[in-house]
Enzyme design. Structure first.
Site, mmCIF file in Angstrom:
data_model
loop_
_atom_site.group_PDB
_atom_site.id
_atom_site.type_symbol
_atom_site.label_atom_id
_atom_site.label_comp_id
_atom_site.label_asym_id
_atom_site.label_seq_id
_atom_site.Cartn_x
_atom_site.Cartn_y
_atom_site.Cartn_z
ATOM 1 N N GLU A 98 0.845 -1.208 0.000
ATOM 2 C CA GLU A 98 0.000 0.000 0.000
ATOM 3 C C GLU A 98 0.869 1.242 0.000
ATOM 4 O O GLU A 98 1.993 1.224 0.502
ATOM 5 C CB GLU A 98 -0.869 0.028 1.265
ATOM 6 C CG GLU A 98 -2.242 -0.595 1.097
ATOM 7 C CD GLU A 98 -3.204 0.270 0.284
ATOM 8 O OE1 GLU A 98 -2.759 1.127 -0.495
ATOM 9 O OE2 GLU A 98 -4.418 0.064 0.430
ATOM 10 N N ASP A 102 -4.305 4.646 6.437
ATOM 11 C CA ASP A 102 -4.908 5.831 7.054
ATOM 12 C C ASP A 102 -5.928 5.367 8.102
ATOM 13 O O ASP A 102 -5.538 4.950 9.192
ATOM 14 C CB ASP A 102 -5.530 6.639 5.897
ATOM 15 C CG ASP A 102 -5.954 8.031 6.261
ATOM 16 O OD1 ASP A 102 -6.089 8.319 7.455
ATOM 17 O OD2 ASP A 102 -6.167 8.856 5.363
ATOM 18 N N PHE A 151 -2.175 16.501 4.452
ATOM 19 C CA PHE A 151 -2.662 16.043 3.153
ATOM 20 C C PHE A 151 -1.489 15.920 2.199
ATOM 21 O O PHE A 151 -0.949 16.916 1.734
ATOM 22 C CB PHE A 151 -3.719 17.003 2.594
ATOM 23 C CG PHE A 151 -4.597 16.308 1.595
ATOM 24 C CD1 PHE A 151 -4.044 15.707 0.462
ATOM 25 C CD2 PHE A 151 -5.959 16.209 1.801
ATOM 26 C CE1 PHE A 151 -4.831 15.031 -0.448
ATOM 27 C CE2 PHE A 151 -6.770 15.530 0.889
ATOM 28 C CZ PHE A 151 -6.194 14.944 -0.234
ATOM 29 N N ARG A 164 -0.094 12.304 -8.912
ATOM 30 C CA ARG A 164 0.501 10.969 -8.681
ATOM 31 C C ARG A 164 1.908 10.887 -9.251
ATOM 32 O O ARG A 164 2.736 10.110 -8.789
ATOM 33 C CB ARG A 164 -0.356 9.880 -9.343
ATOM 34 C CG ARG A 164 -1.739 9.699 -8.735
ATOM 35 C CD ARG A 164 -2.344 8.381 -9.223
ATOM 36 N NE ARG A 164 -3.786 8.295 -9.007
ATOM 37 C CZ ARG A 164 -4.361 7.836 -7.898
ATOM 38 N NH1 ARG A 164 -3.631 7.451 -6.882
ATOM 39 N NH2 ARG A 164 -5.679 7.765 -7.797
#
Ligand code: PRP
Length: 179
Positions: A98, A102, A151, A164
């Site tokens: 992963e 979270d 974030f 990304r």
């Protein structure tokens, strides 16, 4: 640096160094075995590519896509398989790869689904871990970086499908997501 990024958290070199360490640790732990690395798309695709090349062992790879429904930046407990694995995992030593752990909702669900298919073992390798945000009892076996609740984007991680492709991990400017 991208104009929407406030600060670089991990540079390309930081990532390379830490992934090399994770790969060496996994190679030592799985010596004599052929693990199957399962990338949970989409966020983990870059980490997967670099991690597998850092593991000096025979291994196989497979891919799965899931989506979780939730408002905005928080995932919900409901997870749907969008793309399933191509191969059987029975009796295999699985390592779930992963990009970020979270709330734990995604992996909590996924672990249940995968355990039912009778692999020999399952471990979790996450590049980043935000333990403060956890709502489900999920712990990763291999963690690249433990990070605060900011974030972050880049190196596979998106905001609204963008960023990304940034080669580093950065903190997104709040002005980008608070309109
Ligand atoms: C991210 C990440 C994990 C999940 C972690 O995926 O790749 O799969 O969220 O969050 P959780 O622990 O709160 O469940 P996302 O749903 O953003 O999809 P993506 O991988 O396609 O970016």
């Amino acid at each position: 640096m991208h104009q929407d990024v406030e600060q670089i958290l991990y540079t390309e070199e930081d990532l390379r160094r830490r992934i090399r360490e994770l790969g060496a640790q996994i190679a030592a732990d799985y010596a004599g075995r052929t693990p199957m690395l399962v990338s949970v798309l989409r966020g983990s695709y870059i980490f997967m590519a670099d991690l597998t090349r850092a593991i000096d062992l025979d291994l196989t790879v497979d891919f799965m896509a899931v989506s979780s429904y939730g408002a905005g930046t928080v995932s919900s407990g409901q997870v749907e398989i969008k793309k399933d694995l191509s191969d059987s995992i029975e009796d295999r030593d699985l390592i779930i790869v992963e990009d970020i752990l979270d709330s734990g909702n995604t992996l909590y669900y996924l672990m249940d689904v995968l355990r039912a298919r009778k692999p020999a073992s399952i471990r979790i390798c996450t590049l980043m871990d935000k333990p403060e945000r956890r709502v489900k009892p999920i712990t990763a076996d291999y963690v690249g970086f433990t990070i605060p609740d900011a974030f972050i984007v880049g190196y596979g991680l998106d905001y609204a499908e963008k960023y990304r492709n940034l080669p580093y991990v950065g903190v997104l400017k709040p002005s980008v997501y608070t309109q």
